[in-house]
Design a protein around this motif. Structure first.
Motif, short mmCIF file in Angstrom:
data_model
loop_
_atom_site.label_atom_id
_atom_site.label_comp_id
_atom_site.label_asym_id
_atom_site.label_seq_id
_atom_site.Cartn_x
_atom_site.Cartn_y
_atom_site.Cartn_z
N LEU A 105 0.84 -1.21 0.00
CA LEU A 105 0.00 0.00 0.00
C LEU A 105 0.87 1.25 0.00
O LEU A 105 0.55 2.24 -0.69
N GLN A 106 1.95 1.22 0.76
CA GLN A 106 2.88 2.36 0.76
C GLN A 106 3.52 2.56 -0.61
O GLN A 106 3.67 3.69 -1.08
N ILE A 107 3.89 1.45 -1.25
CA ILE A 107 4.49 1.56 -2.59
C ILE A 107 3.49 2.11 -3.59
O ILE A 107 3.82 2.97 -4.41
N ALA A 108 2.25 1.62 -3.52
CA ALA A 108 1.22 2.10 -4.45
C ALA A 108 0.99 3.59 -4.28
O ALA A 108 0.72 4.31 -5.25
N ASP A 126 -0.70 -0.60 9.43
CA ASP A 126 -0.38 0.10 10.68
C ASP A 126 -0.27 -0.86 11.87
O ASP A 126 -0.55 -0.48 13.01
N PHE A 127 0.14 -2.11 11.64
CA PHE A 127 0.08 -3.11 12.70
C PHE A 127 1.06 -2.85 13.84
O PHE A 127 0.85 -3.31 14.97
N THR A 128 2.15 -2.13 13.58
CA THR A 128 3.08 -1.85 14.68
C THR A 128 2.40 -1.04 15.78
O THR A 128 2.71 -1.20 16.96
N ASP A 172 5.77 6.66 11.01
CA ASP A 172 6.00 7.45 9.80
C ASP A 172 5.43 6.77 8.56
O ASP A 172 5.49 7.35 7.46
N ARG A 173 4.91 5.54 8.73
CA ARG A 173 4.50 4.72 7.59
C ARG A 173 3.00 4.47 7.53
O ARG A 173 2.53 3.67 6.72
N PHE A 174 2.24 5.12 8.39
CA PHE A 174 0.81 4.84 8.49
C PHE A 174 0.10 5.02 7.15
O PHE A 174 0.40 5.95 6.38
N VAL A 175 -0.86 4.15 6.89
CA VAL A 175 -1.74 4.32 5.72
C VAL A 175 -3.19 4.53 6.12
O VAL A 175 -3.99 5.02 5.32
N LEU A 176 -3.55 4.16 7.35
CA LEU A 176 -4.93 4.32 7.80
C LEU A 176 -5.17 5.68 8.44
O LEU A 176 -6.32 6.06 8.66
#
Length: 251
Positions: A105-108, A126-128, A172-176
């Protein structure tokens, strides 16, 4: 035969590349998994049978790649994946399993012009934060702060060692929690018996993402592995579906 290359960050990544027609299908594995898992190997065999280009690889600290698992974080593994994509030309269809779903999702989002299709399997978005940090009690949070790491039981064997860096860098990587516009046909797959990534996460992702051609399929009683015969065939059908959507110009 396993090939290797060195990333700009000097990490040695092991991979298997199958020649064939594009767009290339790229499998992104899960947290502490490797490229020899059931889904990755099944999809490689399918790709060989139909003549589709295919790539599977190990993130650093996983499988045959260099580094220690405990030293890594989501950003490192995102960088490994994007470095792998830099090795190949043309559009790709990403198939992301669990953590690989989050990374895909981050790559997209970051490389919208490159991604021709996206299939996720129990995407651990966002599982972390939502899987680990939110689930830690006060003692675990205190241990993480004082020691920089904490051991978390795993149903797959040895405990996971969760580091402070993994938690903090993951934010820093959240998508939700940030806008998520997806540039291609997307198929989210989720088992209802998954005890690692709940159905609620899949529903939240489906409601949050913006996409003109997006579907969520819930499979009754399928677990997190999503690796029985019916699930494997559904993954293939979903890949075929996003490829068809691209070819017909629906996305």
């Amino acid at each position: 035969m396993t090939d290797t290359f060195v990333t700009p960050q000097k990490r040695t990544i092991a991979y298997h590349l199958t020649d064939g027609t594009g767009p290339m299908v790229v499998f992104l594995g899960g947290f502490k998994s490797d490229m020899n898992g059931t889904k990755a190997v099944f999809l490689e065999n399918w790709a060989k049978k139909v003549g589709r280009a295919f790539l599977r690889f190990d993130y650093s600290g996983h499988g045959e790649s260099s580094g220690e698992f405990e030293d890594g974080c989501i950003g490192d593994w995102f960088d490994d994946a994007t470095a792998m994509l830099d090795l190949i030309a043309g559009p790709v269809v990403l198939v992301g399993s669990s953590m690989g779903g989050w990374i895909s999702l981050q790559i997209a989002r970051a490389q919208s012009g490159r991604v021709a299709g996206l299939v996720t399997i129990a995407a651990a978005a966002d599982f972390t934060e939502d899987g680990f940090w939110v689930g830690f009690d006060a003692a675990q949070k205190a241990e993480l702060e004082a020691e920089g790491r904490v051991a978390v039981p795993s149903e797959y064997g040895d405990p996971y060692i969760i580091t402070k860096r993994l938690i903090e860098e993951g934010r820093d990587r959240f998508v939700l929690r940030k806008p998520l516009s997806l540039p291609c046909a997307v198929r989210f797959l989720q088992g209802t018996a998954d005890t690692s990534v709940p159905v609620s996460t899949a529903l939240k992702l489906f409601e949050h993402a913006e996409c003109a051609d997006m579907r969520l399929t819930l499979v009754d009683e399928a677990d997190h592995s999503f690796s029985d015969a019916a699930c494997l065939e559904l993954i293939v059908a979903s890949i075929t579906d996003v490829l068809a959507a691209r070819e017909t110009g629906t996305r």
